[in-house]
Design a protein around this motif. Structure first.
Motif, short mmCIF file in Angstrom:
data_model
loop_
_atom_site.label_atom_id
_atom_site.label_comp_id
_atom_site.label_asym_id
_atom_site.label_seq_id
_atom_site.Cartn_x
_atom_site.Cartn_y
_atom_site.Cartn_z
N VAL A 66 0.84 -1.20 0.00
CA VAL A 66 0.00 0.00 0.00
C VAL A 66 0.87 1.25 0.00
O VAL A 66 0.60 2.22 -0.72
N LEU A 87 0.84 4.14 -2.79
CA LEU A 87 0.61 5.54 -2.43
C LEU A 87 1.73 6.44 -2.96
O LEU A 87 1.47 7.53 -3.50
N LEU A 133 -5.48 3.12 -6.99
CA LEU A 133 -6.27 3.39 -5.80
C LEU A 133 -7.13 2.18 -5.44
O LEU A 133 -7.21 1.79 -4.27
N GLY A 174 -4.84 -0.52 -4.12
CA GLY A 174 -4.38 -0.20 -2.78
C GLY A 174 -5.46 -0.44 -1.74
O GLY A 174 -5.18 -0.95 -0.65
N LEU A 175 -6.70 -0.10 -2.06
CA LEU A 175 -7.80 -0.33 -1.11
C LEU A 175 -8.00 -1.81 -0.86
O LEU A 175 -8.26 -2.23 0.27
N ASN A 203 -3.12 4.46 6.15
CA ASN A 203 -2.87 4.36 4.72
C ASN A 203 -4.16 4.10 3.94
O ASN A 203 -4.34 4.62 2.83
N LEU A 254 -5.80 6.53 1.02
CA LEU A 254 -6.32 6.10 -0.28
C LEU A 254 -7.73 6.64 -0.51
O LEU A 254 -8.05 7.14 -1.59
#
Length: 404
Positions: free
Chosen positions: A274, A278, A305, A308-309, A328, A332
């Motif tokens: 993550v 980012l 995004l 990452g989520l 974090n 996001l």
């Protein structure tokens, strides 16, 4: 294989099946099976790469957000998402926190720039799809559940069509993946379709689709037993291209294989991924600020995004009280301009680590984005109470108090 290679395999397979001249193909079920396979790996959310195809073949269904089966109960919340015009996963209980077991992802929503409307999406077989079937919105063939193909049958169908299209990259990707799937099936005592594997290998060899890159070290192949026999047969056509471990910079990427405890992902692994995403997203945003808007870069940001989520959710599932992961995840959501979800993440992190200046700092930035200057000032002051020498907080606090 890496997570990105798995994503590419699924994406290319979707294109391959879409281009097939075989009208009898159950593409809807094959797409369902491909994404079920992808879910076994730590990949991102990649539907939007091929969304038009998924919709065309009735694997993905689209509705206005007001069509959500529970719209009346969650109108304010869903209307808020629509007003924000940003991507959001839709959970089974939309306003409750995500939980893999009790409140999983049911669908997703996104603002379509071309149509200029906020769209609710659901995949065939998902819980949101089941709700649309139950209330009669989806009927007939659309209400029939997709069939889950086993990986060997699915690979056989894809390989046959890839061979007809001379789509070598598809064949090469399946050639790399299938040994892992054989290993998984053997570990779980599941049947292995030898006839399907033989047909697939014939297509791979006939199309010269064995690439040197991605092959395992020849001196690290399993020896003996059924797996050893399989590898000896499977990799026989590749022997001239294979190298020893000493000749390679690295061996098989076990990081992408989800089958053994030895390679199981940890919360720290997800947190690191993550953080990397980012960092890349921030770099892309800075690039567009310097060089102007770029549609391809914007789509790349949105894809990262989503990825990452997903990673953050998996990490939090493993370590629900890890403030770094929560922060974090909040960051996001903030980049996606889903401020309510971002604040929920920061607040949860704050409850766990009330004296963590980094949490207060992120809340301060979020409040500024939300145009809540008093709360931003309050949060920056809390940062400085914990970390008096924080120059970033000092400068922002002075700016807000002078120009608030």
């Amino acid at each position: 294989m890496s997570m990105h290679e798995i994503e590419s395999l699924v994406e290319m397979s979707v294109y391959c099946l879409h281009e097939s001249q075989d009208d009898a193909l159950d593409r809807r079920s094959l797409f369902y099976s491909l994404y079920e396979l992808q879910s076994q790996f730590d990949t991102g959310f990649t539907h939007f790469r091929v969304m038009d195809i998924l919709i065309q073949h009735r694997f993905v269904y689209t509705f206005p957000i007001t069509a959500h089966p529970s719209y009346a109960q969650h109108q304010a919340f869903l209307d808020g998402l629509s007003a924000a015009q940003k991507f959001s996963f839709i959970y089974t209980e939309p306003e409750n926190e995500w939980d893999a077991e009790t409140n999983p992802v049911a669908g997703y929503a996104h603002f379509d720039q071309q149509q200029q409307r906020y769209i609710l999406y659901c995949d065939a077989g998902s819980t949101l799809w089941e709700a649309f079937v139950a209330n009669g919105t989806l009927q007939g063939a659309d209400a029939a559940p997709p069939q889950l193909y086993d990986v060997f049958t699915m690979a056989r169908i894809v390989a046959k069509n890839a061979a007809q299209q001379q789509y070598r990259d598809v064949l090469a990707s399946w050639y790399q993946l299938l040994p892992y799937m054989v290993m998984a099936a053997e570990q779980e005592n599941e049947p292995i379709d030898q006839e399907a594997l033989k047909e697939i290998l014939d297509h791979v060899v006939a199309n010269d689709a064995i690439y040197e890159e991605g092959l395992p070290p020849v001196d690290e192949l399993p020896q003996g037993g059924e797996l050893g026999k399989f590898c000896e047969w499977w990799y026989a056509p590749a022997k001239g291209k294979m190298k020893t471990a000493a000749e390679l910079d690295q061996g098989i990427d076990l990081d992408a294989v989800p089958f053994t405890q030895e390679v199981e992902k940890t919360a720290s692994w997800y947190d690191n991924e993550v953080r990397n995403l980012l960092e890349g997203i921030h770099e892309s945003i800075s690039s567009m600020e310097d060089n102007g808007y770029d549609d391809a870069m914007q789509k790349s940001i949105e894809t990262r995004l989503l990825q990452g989520l997903q990673y953050a959710m998996k990490g939090i599932e493993l370590a629900p009280n890890e403030p770094g992961l929560l922060v974090n995840m909040g960051s996001l959501y903030m980049l996606a301009e889903n401020y309510e979800e971002a604040l929920a993440c920061y607040n949860k992190a704050l409850a766990i680590a009330p004296d963590n200046s980094y949490v207060h700092l992120n809340r301060a930035i979020l409040f500024y984005q939300m145009e809540d200057v008093p709360m931003a000032i309050d949060s920056f002051e809390k940062v400085l109470a914990i970390e008096p020498d924080n120059e970033f907080a000092q400068q922002w606090l002075a700016h807000l108090k002078n120009n608030g």
